[in-house]
Scaffold this motif. Sequence first.
Motif, short mmCIF file in Angstrom:
data_model
loop_
_atom_site.label_atom_id
_atom_site.label_comp_id
_atom_site.label_asym_id
_atom_site.label_seq_id
_atom_site.Cartn_x
_atom_site.Cartn_y
_atom_site.Cartn_z
N ILE A 77 0.86 -1.18 0.00
CA ILE A 77 0.00 0.00 0.00
C ILE A 77 0.89 1.23 0.00
CG2 ILE A 77 -1.80 1.28 1.23
CD1 ILE A 77 -2.63 -1.30 2.60
N LYS A 78 0.53 2.23 -0.81
CA LYS A 78 1.28 3.48 -0.86
C LYS A 78 0.38 4.61 -0.36
CE LYS A 78 4.18 2.00 -4.72
NZ LYS A 78 4.57 2.23 -6.14
N VAL A 79 0.89 5.35 0.61
CA VAL A 79 0.12 6.43 1.24
C VAL A 79 0.91 7.72 1.13
CG1 VAL A 79 -1.05 7.22 3.32
CG2 VAL A 79 -0.82 4.76 2.88
N LEU A 80 0.27 8.77 0.63
CA LEU A 80 0.89 10.09 0.54
C LEU A 80 0.49 10.91 1.77
CD1 LEU A 80 2.55 12.15 -1.11
CD2 LEU A 80 0.39 12.90 -2.14
N VAL A 81 1.49 11.46 2.46
CA VAL A 81 1.24 12.25 3.66
C VAL A 81 1.33 13.74 3.31
CG1 VAL A 81 2.12 12.85 5.96
CG2 VAL A 81 2.11 10.46 5.19
N ASP A 82 0.32 14.49 3.71
CA ASP A 82 0.28 15.92 3.43
C ASP A 82 1.37 16.63 4.23
OD1 ASP A 82 -0.35 18.69 3.29
OD2 ASP A 82 -2.46 18.23 2.94
N GLU A 83 2.22 17.38 3.54
CA GLU A 83 3.34 18.04 4.21
C GLU A 83 2.88 19.08 5.21
OE1 GLU A 83 7.65 20.03 3.00
OE2 GLU A 83 6.10 19.72 1.47
N GLU A 84 1.71 19.68 4.97
CA GLU A 84 1.20 20.69 5.91
C GLU A 84 0.76 20.06 7.22
OE1 GLU A 84 -1.84 23.04 4.16
OE2 GLU A 84 -0.53 23.90 2.61
N ASP A 85 0.34 18.80 7.17
CA ASP A 85 -0.12 18.11 8.37
C ASP A 85 1.02 17.40 9.11
OD1 ASP A 85 -2.77 18.85 7.92
OD2 ASP A 85 -3.12 17.10 6.63
N ALA A 86 2.01 16.92 8.37
CA ALA A 86 3.12 16.19 8.98
C ALA A 86 4.34 16.34 8.07
CB ALA A 86 2.77 14.72 9.18
N ALA A 87 5.19 17.28 8.39
CA ALA A 87 6.38 17.54 7.59
C ALA A 87 7.43 16.47 7.83
CB ALA A 87 6.95 18.92 7.92
N GLU A 88 8.45 16.46 7.01
CA GLU A 88 9.53 15.50 7.15
C GLU A 88 10.13 15.58 8.55
OE1 GLU A 88 13.78 14.30 4.99
OE2 GLU A 88 12.41 15.74 4.05
N GLY A 89 10.36 14.42 9.15
CA GLY A 89 10.91 14.35 10.51
C GLY A 89 9.85 14.18 11.58
N THR A 90 8.56 14.29 11.21
CA THR A 90 7.48 14.14 12.18
C THR A 90 7.29 12.66 12.54
OG1 THR A 90 6.32 16.06 11.26
CG2 THR A 90 5.03 14.56 12.65
N THR A 91 7.14 12.37 13.82
CA THR A 91 6.85 11.01 14.27
C THR A 91 5.39 10.69 13.99
OG1 THR A 91 8.53 11.06 15.99
CG2 THR A 91 6.77 9.43 16.24
N VAL A 92 5.14 9.59 13.28
CA VAL A 92 3.79 9.19 12.93
C VAL A 92 3.65 7.68 13.13
CG1 VAL A 92 3.40 11.06 11.27
CG2 VAL A 92 4.46 8.91 10.51
N TYR A 93 2.43 7.20 12.93
CA TYR A 93 2.15 5.77 13.03
C TYR A 93 1.46 5.31 11.76
CZ TYR A 93 3.12 6.20 18.01
OH TYR A 93 3.72 6.44 19.22
N VAL A 94 1.97 4.24 11.18
CA VAL A 94 1.28 3.56 10.09
C VAL A 94 0.37 2.51 10.73
CG1 VAL A 94 1.54 2.05 8.11
CG2 VAL A 94 3.14 3.94 8.44
N VAL A 95 -0.92 2.55 10.38
CA VAL A 95 -1.87 1.59 10.92
C VAL A 95 -2.56 0.85 9.78
CG1 VAL A 95 -2.25 2.86 13.06
CG2 VAL A 95 -3.72 3.30 11.09
N LEU A 96 -2.78 -0.42 9.96
CA LEU A 96 -3.60 -1.21 9.05
C LEU A 96 -4.96 -1.40 9.68
CD1 LEU A 96 -1.15 -4.03 7.85
CD2 LEU A 96 -1.62 -1.82 6.77
N LEU A 97 -6.01 -1.18 8.88
CA LEU A 97 -7.37 -1.25 9.36
C LEU A 97 -8.13 -2.36 8.66
CD1 LEU A 97 -8.14 2.58 9.16
CD2 LEU A 97 -7.35 1.32 11.17
N SER A 98 -8.95 -3.07 9.44
CA SER A 98 -9.82 -4.09 8.86
C SER A 98 -11.06 -3.41 8.29
CB SER A 98 -10.21 -5.11 9.93
OG SER A 98 -10.95 -4.48 10.96
#
Length: 332
Positions: free
Chosen positions: A294-315
């Motif tokens: 799966i490929k997910v694009l993250v909005d730079e305005e919401d989470a810029a490079e270096g931001t700690t985030v979580y990838v989650v898989l949903l049923s």
Amino acid sequence: MVFVDALRFDLAQRLAKRLASFDVSISPRLAAFPTVTPTGQPAVAPVAASFGAGPAFDAGDAEGRSVKGQVFRSALAEAGVQYLDWKAAEIGDVNKIGWTQTNTIDALGHDHGHALADMVDQQLDLVSERVQNLLAAGWRRVVVVTDHGFLMPAAAALKVNLPLAVTEADAARKPRVARLKADAARPEFPIVPWTWDSSVEMVSAPGAAAFEAGTIYDHGGLSPQECVLPVIGVSAGAGASGPAQIEGIRWTGQRCRVDFEPAEADVVAEVRLAPADSSTTVGGPKAPSEPGEIKVLVDEEDAAEGTTVYVVLLSGDGSVVAQRQTTVGGTA
């Protein structure tokens, strides 16, 4: 691990029924003695092997400090165990080990006596909610443990006389148990070695009696209600969540590629700032672009490079079945 102070075995059965939609197992274990929190809580912690004897009824760390409060939390942290605040409903990193705790049932018993009977179901509901939220956030297994049970007779317990001269200071004397002085005469009551130092002897009130008049709710003694503890294992199970696992995360700028197994799993992926909170989503949901990817694009305005985030898989029902912490633009 979810620690619930004074979760007596019968209450654990009621909690297990609230979690019946999950895979639940319940088994007995014997409490540390005496059946009081300063002795019992450290004994069921995942770092119990690092503790020894402290003052009064307290387990102690390597420096002899009582294992409670910040000392306890520091011991967890040093062993790589996350302390997750109960009131803040912290979730933590599900790829590690976590510990969260509540002492409300025990506090209500000591403060309100028989009124606990009208309050306990609400507390069991809150424990059930905490367990379910942890599983929904991606924890694969939750183990509920406790330190002791309790006695709560219909009338005040029979008072038996234990001379003050044979016991240690007030801090080591409770209605159902007391720490004996090393050179004192032995009273005609049950005497049991202390879990944290077998050379120290504890005297237990016989049966359901107490060393103090007017005792309603209490613990510390040898009754089955105090000593036989539940261990509840809870996991989502195949029916409640998918079997998918995150195998790898790779970033190209703001685009995240998520590899998962099994490749045919019916899941979507999101990138979130907080794994259990869908309102913090900064990318997705996205379905697989091909099996296992799966490929997910993250909005730079919401989470810029270096931001700690979580990838989650949903049923399909929106439950989190897997999660992993990562850094935008970095490597997992």
